[in-house]
Every structure is written in C-alpha cells, then in structure tokens.
Design an enzyme around this catalytic site. Structure first.
Site, mmCIF file in Angstrom:
data_model
loop_
_atom_site.group_PDB
_atom_site.id
_atom_site.type_symbol
_atom_site.label_atom_id
_atom_site.label_comp_id
_atom_site.label_asym_id
_atom_site.label_seq_id
_atom_site.Cartn_x
_atom_site.Cartn_y
_atom_site.Cartn_z
ATOM 1 N N HIS A 48 0.803 -1.223 0.000
ATOM 2 C CA HIS A 48 0.000 0.000 0.000
ATOM 3 C C HIS A 48 0.835 1.273 0.000
ATOM 4 O O HIS A 48 0.313 2.368 -0.084
ATOM 5 C CB HIS A 48 -0.951 -0.005 1.197
ATOM 6 C CG HIS A 48 -2.054 -1.025 1.074
ATOM 7 N ND1 HIS A 48 -2.959 -1.000 0.041
ATOM 8 C CD2 HIS A 48 -2.365 -2.099 1.825
ATOM 9 C CE1 HIS A 48 -3.795 -2.013 0.174
ATOM 10 N NE2 HIS A 48 -3.468 -2.689 1.240
ATOM 11 N N ARG A 73 6.815 -6.234 2.999
ATOM 12 C CA ARG A 73 5.554 -6.722 2.454
ATOM 13 C C ARG A 73 5.532 -6.435 0.964
ATOM 14 O O ARG A 73 5.482 -5.265 0.562
ATOM 15 C CB ARG A 73 4.344 -6.083 3.115
ATOM 16 C CG ARG A 73 3.035 -6.593 2.512
ATOM 17 C CD ARG A 73 1.836 -6.344 3.355
ATOM 18 N NE ARG A 73 1.366 -4.970 3.330
ATOM 19 C CZ ARG A 73 0.190 -4.602 3.835
ATOM 20 N NH1 ARG A 73 -0.621 -5.505 4.383
ATOM 21 N NH2 ARG A 73 -0.175 -3.326 3.818
ATOM 22 N N ASP A 87 17.557 -11.223 -2.443
ATOM 23 C CA ASP A 87 18.925 -10.834 -2.806
ATOM 24 C C ASP A 87 19.234 -9.407 -2.359
ATOM 25 O O ASP A 87 20.392 -9.067 -2.081
ATOM 26 C CB ASP A 87 19.133 -10.980 -4.316
ATOM 27 C CG ASP A 87 19.171 -12.451 -4.744
ATOM 28 O OD1 ASP A 87 19.050 -12.710 -5.960
ATOM 29 O OD2 ASP A 87 19.292 -13.320 -3.857
ATOM 30 N N GLU A 152 -6.628 -12.553 5.730
ATOM 31 C CA GLU A 152 -7.411 -11.303 5.713
ATOM 32 C C GLU A 152 -8.648 -11.402 4.819
ATOM 33 O O GLU A 152 -9.057 -10.444 4.179
ATOM 34 C CB GLU A 152 -6.540 -10.131 5.275
ATOM 35 C CG GLU A 152 -5.676 -10.368 4.069
ATOM 36 C CD GLU A 152 -4.710 -9.228 3.829
ATOM 37 O OE1 GLU A 152 -4.855 -8.164 4.438
ATOM 38 O OE2 GLU A 152 -3.791 -9.389 3.009
ATOM 39 N N ASP A 178 -8.735 -5.551 5.826
ATOM 40 C CA ASP A 178 -9.223 -6.321 4.678
ATOM 41 C C ASP A 178 -10.181 -7.422 5.112
ATOM 42 O O ASP A 178 -11.146 -7.731 4.412
ATOM 43 C CB ASP A 178 -8.036 -6.914 3.895
ATOM 44 C CG ASP A 178 -7.369 -5.876 3.012
ATOM 45 O OD1 ASP A 178 -6.137 -5.780 3.029
ATOM 46 O OD2 ASP A 178 -8.097 -5.129 2.326
HETATM 47 O O1 LIG Z 1 -5.886 -5.683 6.237
HETATM 48 C C1 LIG Z 1 -5.173 -5.054 7.039
HETATM 49 O O2 LIG Z 1 -5.573 -4.471 8.072
HETATM 50 C C2 LIG Z 1 -3.728 -5.005 6.744
HETATM 51 O O3 LIG Z 1 -3.204 -5.835 6.022
HETATM 52 C C3 LIG Z 1 -3.001 -3.775 7.198
HETATM 53 C C4 LIG Z 1 -3.441 -2.726 6.181
HETATM 54 O O4 LIG Z 1 -2.669 -2.873 5.032
HETATM 55 C C5 LIG Z 1 -3.393 -1.360 6.713
HETATM 56 O O5 LIG Z 1 -4.127 -1.387 7.907
HETATM 57 C C6 LIG Z 1 -2.025 -0.787 6.982
HETATM 58 O O6 LIG Z 1 -2.256 0.551 7.456
#
Ligand SMILES: O=C(O)C(=O)C[C@H](O)[C@@H](O)CO
Length: 267
Positions: A48, A73, A87, A152, A178
């Site tokens: 994100h 991530r 790497d 999620e 999510d």
């Molecule tokens: O679904 C979620 O909650 C996450 O995976 C974290 C989010 O990406 C977000 O809350 C990060 O600010």
C-alpha cells in the site's frame, strides 16, 4: 561465516513479544528515523506504500544492522518478486492475501534454495550475501528466512488450519481492515463479528505453534489484541504519525481542539 542471523525469527521462536511500526512513506530517511525509535520491527510496505524495488532496497540499507528488524511486504506473493527482495537483503516477509495451503507451500519454496525450494542462486550480486563476502551464505540462508502470511479474508480464515500446518510458515498475521471488508464491514475492523473472528483465529494459530500477528493504529485496540495473545503487533504507521503530528501542531497553536487518540478501528 554464515548468513546474518534473523533476530525477529529467533524472538518469535522464544515467544518474546515483538512491537512494530508500519513504514509506508517510501522514504529511506524516514525509515532510518523510525529505526532509532526502539521498535523491534518495521514493516516496509510495498503493497500500500509507494515503495518499489529501489526504494525497498534503500530502506533495507539504512536499517541494516539497526536494532529494528526490517520486514518487507511485497504487493503480492510472487516468486520472482521474493527472489529480488531476498537478494536485496530482506530476511522476513509479510505476504498479503494468503488463502490456501497450496499458496503457502509455494511461498515457502519461493524463499528457500534448492532442494527445499526454488530460490534462484544470485545472491552474490546482492546485499544478502554482503556482496559475496559471506562464504557460507548459500548453505545457511534458508534457516534465517522468516515467512509470515496474511489471513485477511473469509477464505483465508476457512483455510487457516491447513495454512498454519505448512512447514516453513513461521507466523500468521490477521489483516483487520481487509478481513472486515471481506466480511461486509468495510472500514469497521472493530465491530464485534470481526473481533470475534480475530480472537478465534488467534486461538487456532497458537494451537499450531505459530506466531500471531496483527496491526492497528488505535492504542485501545492494540491493548485488546495484546490481551488476545498477539505475538507481534504494529501499533501505528509513519504516515499516520506524521499527519497527526503536523496537523496537531497547527491546531494546538491556533487553539483548535485537537482530536484525541484514535479510538477503535483505525487502519
Ligand atoms: O488488512 C489489514 O488491516 C492489513 O493488512 C493492514 C493494512 O494494510 C493497513 O491497515 C495498513 O495501514
């Protein structure tokens, strides 16, 4: 000389709680600042945040050898992407939207050298091996990789036990935002049905001997998740901290009421 030890993985194995912060500005300078704040881990968010491969590499560089362990991530759990990140020196991954044991097994293979996996041999070009200065890197790297998968969605919850049973998955991270969205509570991760699903997921993850992870930007929620048994948890983001600090400073000077700590939810 072996691959660098992974302190985050070692701490999880000892059951030592690990406190973290989301680093999503995509700035090596900001990551370096966060690296000195005493957090056990920092999540470099390539899903994100604007962090692409060069920016992730720069952030890994400034965090190298710092007390805060860098977790990366990727946007998605693709083997070609993980290969490049490995790497570059990433040793711990948080992979989003994992919904099956097959997906988890493929991720384990992606982060391991043969015969245990399919990771391509090229670390001699990268920071991972200290640019080929670590003679035994290839034979010691696998053990220092930590793979965390994100649960999620309802599909992820349904497959949680099979995913948690996969050898090589070190932890399962519940994504409240999510998960809430998939459950029909978009923007409401603190509602009772989502919280109950998280509580149940933590019980199941722990039953498999895996680490329980989560994140929130609301401190009241953070204490609740810790009480639920979170083994590693992020309690904020660099973006949120910056916005609250600079907006709050202006409001304070102008005497405009400053909003209190974020209650519940948060994302
Ligand atoms: O679904 C979620 O909650 C996450 O995976 C974290 C989010 O990406 C977000 O809350 C990060 O600010």
């Amino acid at each position: 000389m072996s691959a660098p030890k992974n302190p985050f993985k070692a701490a999880l194995r000892k059951g030592e709680f690990q406190l973290g912060l989301w680093v999503a500005l995509g700035s090596a300078y900001a990551a370096e600042i966060a690296g000195g704040s005493g957090y056990d881990w920092l999540l470099i968010d390539g899903e994100h945040g604007p962090s692409d491969m060069p920016l992730i590499g720069a952030q890994l560089g400034v965090l190298r050898g710092r007390p805060a362990h860098a977790i990366v991530r990727p946007p998605m759990g693709e083997a070609w992407l993980l290969k490049q990140l490995l790497d570059l020196g990433a040793q711990t991954f948080l992979v989003p939207m994992v919904e099956s044991a097959e997906q988890a097994k493929a991720l384990v293979r992606a982060v391991r050298y043969p015969p245990a996996g399919i990771r391509g041999v090229g670390a001699g070009l990268g920071r991972a091996s200290d640019f080929n200065r670590i003679p035994d890197y290839l034979t010691t790297a696998n053990d220092e990789i930590c793979l965390i998968v994100q649960i999620e969605s309802r599909a992820g919850l349904a497959a949680l036990d099979e995913i948690a049973s996969v050898e090589g998955v070190d932890g399962l991270f519940i994504g409240p935002s999510d998960l809430a969205a998939d459950m029909g509570y978009l923007g409401q991760p603190s509602v009772a049905p989502v919280q109950e699903a998280i509580r149940d997921a933590f019980v199941r993850i722990h039953r498999h001997g895996k680490a329980r992870g989560i994140m929130t930007v609301a401190l009241d929620q953070a204490h609740e998740y810790r009480a639920m048994g979170a083994d590693f948890m992020a309690i904020g983001t660099d973006v949120n901290c910056l916005v609250r600090a600079i907006d709050g400073l202006r409001r304070s000077f102008l005497g405009v009421p400053v909003s209190g700590d974020q209650k519940g939810g948060g994302y």
